[in-house]
Design a protein around this motif. Sequence first.
Motif, mmCIF file in Angstrom:
data_model
loop_
_atom_site.group_PDB
_atom_site.id
_atom_site.type_symbol
_atom_site.label_atom_id
_atom_site.label_comp_id
_atom_site.label_asym_id
_atom_site.label_seq_id
_atom_site.Cartn_x
_atom_site.Cartn_y
_atom_site.Cartn_z
ATOM 1 N N ASP A 36 -5.909 10.070 10.689
ATOM 2 C CA ASP A 36 -7.332 9.818 10.919
ATOM 3 C C ASP A 36 -7.576 9.079 12.227
ATOM 4 O OD1 ASP A 36 -7.932 11.074 8.582
ATOM 5 O OD2 ASP A 36 -8.192 9.235 7.397
ATOM 6 N N ALA A 43 -2.117 9.245 6.055
ATOM 7 C CA ALA A 43 -3.538 9.577 6.158
ATOM 8 C C ALA A 43 -4.217 8.747 7.244
ATOM 9 C CB ALA A 43 -4.217 9.345 4.804
ATOM 10 N N ARG A 52 -5.528 3.826 -0.708
ATOM 11 C CA ARG A 52 -5.147 4.806 -1.719
ATOM 12 C C ARG A 52 -4.942 4.084 -3.048
ATOM 13 N NH1 ARG A 52 -3.332 9.961 -0.656
ATOM 14 N NH2 ARG A 52 -2.285 11.074 -2.379
ATOM 15 N N GLY A 62 -7.134 2.805 6.152
ATOM 16 C CA GLY A 62 -6.498 3.669 5.161
ATOM 17 C C GLY A 62 -6.410 2.958 3.820
#
Length: 384
Positions: A269, A265, A249, A247
């Motif tokens: 996933d 997220a 971001r 992950g």
Amino acid sequence: MPKQYSLEFKTQVVLACKQGLSIPDVSAKYQVAKSTLYRWIQEMHLNEDESAVVDYPALQRQNARLGHLLQIIRLSKLIDEAPLRKRLEILARLHKQFAQYSVHELCEALNVSRGTFYNHIFRKADRTKYLEEQQQLMLQVQQIFDDSKQRYGAEKIRAVLAESGIRVGKERVRKIMKELNLVSIRENAKRNHKKRQEYQKQNLLNRNFKAARKNEIWVSDITYFRIKDYALYLCVILDLFSRRVVGYRVSRKSSTHLVTATFRAAFQDRDSPQGLTFHSDRGGQYISDTFRHLLQESGVAQSFSNSGRPYDNAVAETFFATFKKEEAYRREYSSEADFRKSVDAYIRFYNEVRPHQTLAYKSPARFEELYGAEKTQGFEKPCV
């Protein structure tokens, strides 16, 4: 000088009177004045209406025997060797149970002064009253303490008692609280809070960066890169087993939202893995109530690096160093969008192409494929 008569002689003369001889006859027979006879009869508690005669010689023998017994007890010193407290307790019991014995007789028998005995009785009565009052006071202190939800200390409890008409000193209340093990949460609230915080921030890894399976341990960190006149923050989460970035971001703010969004997220996933441990440093985003509650709701154990120990999160730190040397420092970014594209491209390369030394020079994606294909055949991860 008046003539002295023995007790045996007096008894014999009085008995003669009792057996029917008249006073004058007895007086003439024994050469004793009539007035003396009357006095002897009175002294021996005999009169013409009594139906029994006391055997004074037998009484004398009995008195002598009792005297010998008492003398033997005194010579043995058994009474004197008994502790004074024990003798006082025995005296108190005898005094209560046997009213026919005077205090003088009891004290003389056990060789205790009457003053000492009376002081013991009075002190015992006062102590019993005190203990009853103390017991009642302890119940009231406990009740006030519980009603305050463990907030009140000795002074406040004393004040509440005073409002109820019970006047006691603060020190007495403090001693009762100590005896009952009552400790106001105000006194050690800060210390306990720090202990809880430290316990909740325990380091579960202790620099052991090995995992036996996917989604067993994730590590995370945040770094920034300056683009023109502003900074962009990158949050990543890596799986320790495969070193895969699961992950990431980018944001203009290093906020709690950046961390929570990245975790949500990744967690989705990876199909909401169970038995997961999440490790990070002690940054404000990771220790925030919002993020910690998110991990708790997700059934994830949280682990923290020790303060001032960057090597406790070495895997995440190493990823950032690698990213900057292999990607970010080699480019001139014109915008935030340009930086985001660069991050996307590098992480795809890192996960799917770049060989990793700790994975026997396989990419993270390939390593996970091999693990998935061979885990039923006793597959073991190469030593890191």
